[in-house]
Design a protein around this motif. Structure first.
Motif, PDB file in Angstrom:
ATOM      1  N   HIS A   1       9.847   6.842  -6.041  1.00 51.77           N
ATOM      2  CA  HIS A   1       9.274   7.779  -5.081  1.00 51.77           C
ATOM      3  C   HIS A   1      10.379   8.430  -4.260  1.00 51.77           C
ATOM      4  CE1 HIS A   1       4.999   6.351  -5.434  1.00 51.77           C
ATOM      5  NE2 HIS A   1       5.628   5.296  -5.917  1.00 51.77           N
TER       6      HIS A   1
ATOM      7  N   GLY B   1       8.674   1.703  -6.762  1.00 54.32           N
ATOM      8  CA  GLY B   1       7.283   1.277  -6.784  1.00 54.32           C
ATOM      9  C   GLY B   1       6.826   0.874  -8.163  1.00 54.32           C
ATOM     10  N   VAL B   2       5.645   0.327  -8.232  1.00 56.45           N
ATOM     11  CA  VAL B   2       5.059  -0.075  -9.508  1.00 56.45           C
ATOM     12  C   VAL B   2       4.883   1.139 -10.414  1.00 56.45           C
ATOM     13  CG1 VAL B   2       3.023  -1.076 -10.611  1.00 56.45           C
ATOM     14  CG2 VAL B   2       3.915  -2.072  -8.498  1.00 56.45           C
ATOM     15  N   ASN B   3       4.561   2.285  -9.820  1.00 56.75           N
ATOM     16  CA  ASN B   3       4.279   3.488 -10.602  1.00 56.75           C
ATOM     17  C   ASN B   3       5.492   4.383 -10.817  1.00 56.75           C
ATOM     18  OD1 ASN B   3       1.537   2.807 -10.820  1.00 56.75           O
ATOM     19  ND2 ASN B   3       1.120   3.690  -8.803  1.00 56.75           N
TER      20      ASN B   3
ATOM     21  N   GLY C   1       2.079   7.263  -0.502  1.00 54.45           N
ATOM     22  CA  GLY C   1       2.396   7.008  -1.897  1.00 54.45           C
ATOM     23  C   GLY C   1       1.374   6.169  -2.624  1.00 54.45           C
ATOM     24  N   LYS C   2       0.599   5.395  -1.858  1.00 54.06           N
ATOM     25  CA  LYS C   2      -0.460   4.575  -2.454  1.00 54.06           C
ATOM     26  C   LYS C   2       0.047   3.758  -3.636  1.00 54.06           C
ATOM     27  CE  LYS C   2      -3.392   6.369   0.437  1.00 54.06           C
ATOM     28  NZ  LYS C   2      -3.894   5.588   1.581  1.00 54.06           N
ATOM     29  N   ASP C   3       1.168   3.072  -3.432  1.00 53.76           N
ATOM     30  CA  ASP C   3       1.786   2.279  -4.478  1.00 53.76           C
ATOM     31  C   ASP C   3       2.424   1.064  -3.820  1.00 53.76           C
ATOM     32  OD1 ASP C   3       2.824   1.397  -6.876  1.00 53.76           O
ATOM     33  OD2 ASP C   3       4.284   3.021  -7.105  1.00 53.76           O
ATOM     34  N   ARG C   4       2.613   0.008  -4.548  1.00 56.57           N
ATOM     35  CA  ARG C   4       3.328  -1.149  -4.028  1.00 56.57           C
ATOM     36  C   ARG C   4       4.815  -0.839  -4.059  1.00 56.57           C
ATOM     37  NH1 ARG C   4       2.810  -7.547  -5.775  1.00 56.57           N
ATOM     38  NH2 ARG C   4       4.353  -8.296  -4.276  1.00 56.57           N
TER      39      ARG C   4
ATOM     40  N   PRO D   1       5.826  10.789  -8.323  1.00 58.01           N
ATOM     41  CA  PRO D   1       6.654   9.626  -8.691  1.00 58.01           C
ATOM     42  C   PRO D   1       7.335   9.844 -10.037  1.00 58.01           C
ATOM     43  CG  PRO D   1       4.541   8.904  -7.847  1.00 58.01           C
ATOM     44  CD  PRO D   1       4.448  10.405  -7.975  1.00 58.01           C
TER      45      PRO D   1
ATOM     46  N   ASP E   1       0.796  -1.221   0.000  1.00 56.86           N
ATOM     47  CA  ASP E   1       0.000   0.000   0.000  1.00 56.86           C
ATOM     48  C   ASP E   1       0.831   1.274   0.000  1.00 56.86           C
ATOM     49  OD1 ASP E   1      -2.482  -1.412   0.139  1.00 56.86           O
ATOM     50  OD2 ASP E   1      -2.069  -1.795   2.256  1.00 56.86           O
ATOM     51  N   GLY E   2       2.152   1.175   0.192  1.00 57.14           N
ATOM     52  CA  GLY E   2       2.973   2.370   0.194  1.00 57.14           C
ATOM     53  C   GLY E   2       4.061   2.335   1.241  1.00 57.14           C
TER      54      GLY E   2
END
Length: 241
Positions: free
Chosen positions: A61, A56-58, A33-36, A74, A15-16
């Motif tokens: 960060h 992260g996936v996106n 960050g709301k990212d893996r 990101p 989740d971040g």
């Protein structure tokens, strides 16, 4: 550690970013960050800014470790970034070093403004860390080829140091510490922690039980090793001299 002496502990999950106060254990931020987030590294930039970097996936960060606030949106990364570490060159500049399934890339600037040097050819990088030798030379240490070997590179030139160290494992974890003036590498796989002389690549005979490993150098020239097991969550500590 922050400039004022405070300590932060950071980790990434599905989740971040999660951030704790290192002294009290109090959770300061969760799911930032709301990212893996695959891996998190911390350090200081050339300008003295404290920085947390997460892959992260996106994208990549960048966070302020005091309050876990994003320093920028990101950053898009060439390749699927998995591993990250920070390195300070002997001349002063700082690098953010990232690893993906194609190689190791070095970025210069507080916000990864420019790529530094050529890409280092290394297939499937799973984990990266930075080590400083006795003369201050920064080395990048990486788990590559899906955990089969550990490689070492000069952070300034990108040149590989010695032959790859074979581990023949999966989900290999690494740590480093200085023991009696020599930098030692620790690898954990298949519930066995092995030791190596980092520069020569020669193995050290003594092994320990564990699938996870952490190590710290002590002022008297010894090192403290912590090894953890998957089953039962047992952690053992060992003083190395």
């Amino acid at each position: 550690m922050l400039a004022d002496g405070r300590v932060r502990v950071a980790a990434g999950d599905e989740d971040g970013l999660c951030l704790w106060d290192g002294a009290s254990g109090r959770l300061l931020a969760d799911a930032v960050g709301k990212d893996r987030i695959h891996q998190v590294a911390g350090g200081l930039t050339s300008s003295g800014r404290a920085l947390l970097v997460g892959t992260g996936v996106n994208g990549l960060h960048l966070w302020n470790p005091v309050a876990a606030e994003p320093l920028a949106p990101p950053l898009e990364h060439v390749g699927d970034a998995v591993a990250v570490t920070l390195a300070t060159l002997r001349g002063g500049p700082s690098l953010i070093v990232t690893g993906d399934y194609e190689g190791v890339r070095r970025w210069q600037g507080d916000l990864c403004e420019t790529q530094f040097g050529a890409e280092i050819d290394a297939p499937h990088v799973d984990m990266l860390t930075t080590v400083y030798t006795e003369d201050g030379r920064p080395l990048i240490v990486g788990v590559v080829e899906e955990g089969e070997v550990v490689c070492r590179w000069d952070a300034e030139t990108g040149e590989e140091i010695g032959r790859p160290i074979p581990t023949d494992g999966e989900f290999v974890r690494i740590a480093t510490a200085t023991v009696s003036g020599r930098v030692r590498l620790f690898t954990a796989d298949h519930d066995v922690v092995r030791q190596w002389d980092l520069l020569s690549g020669e193995p050290v005979t003594e092994t320990f039980t564990g699938s996870f490993v952490s190590a710290v150098s002590l002022p008297d020239g010894s090192a403290l090793l912590a090894a953890g097991t998957k089953e039962g969550g047992k952690v053992t500590t060992h003083r190395l001299v």
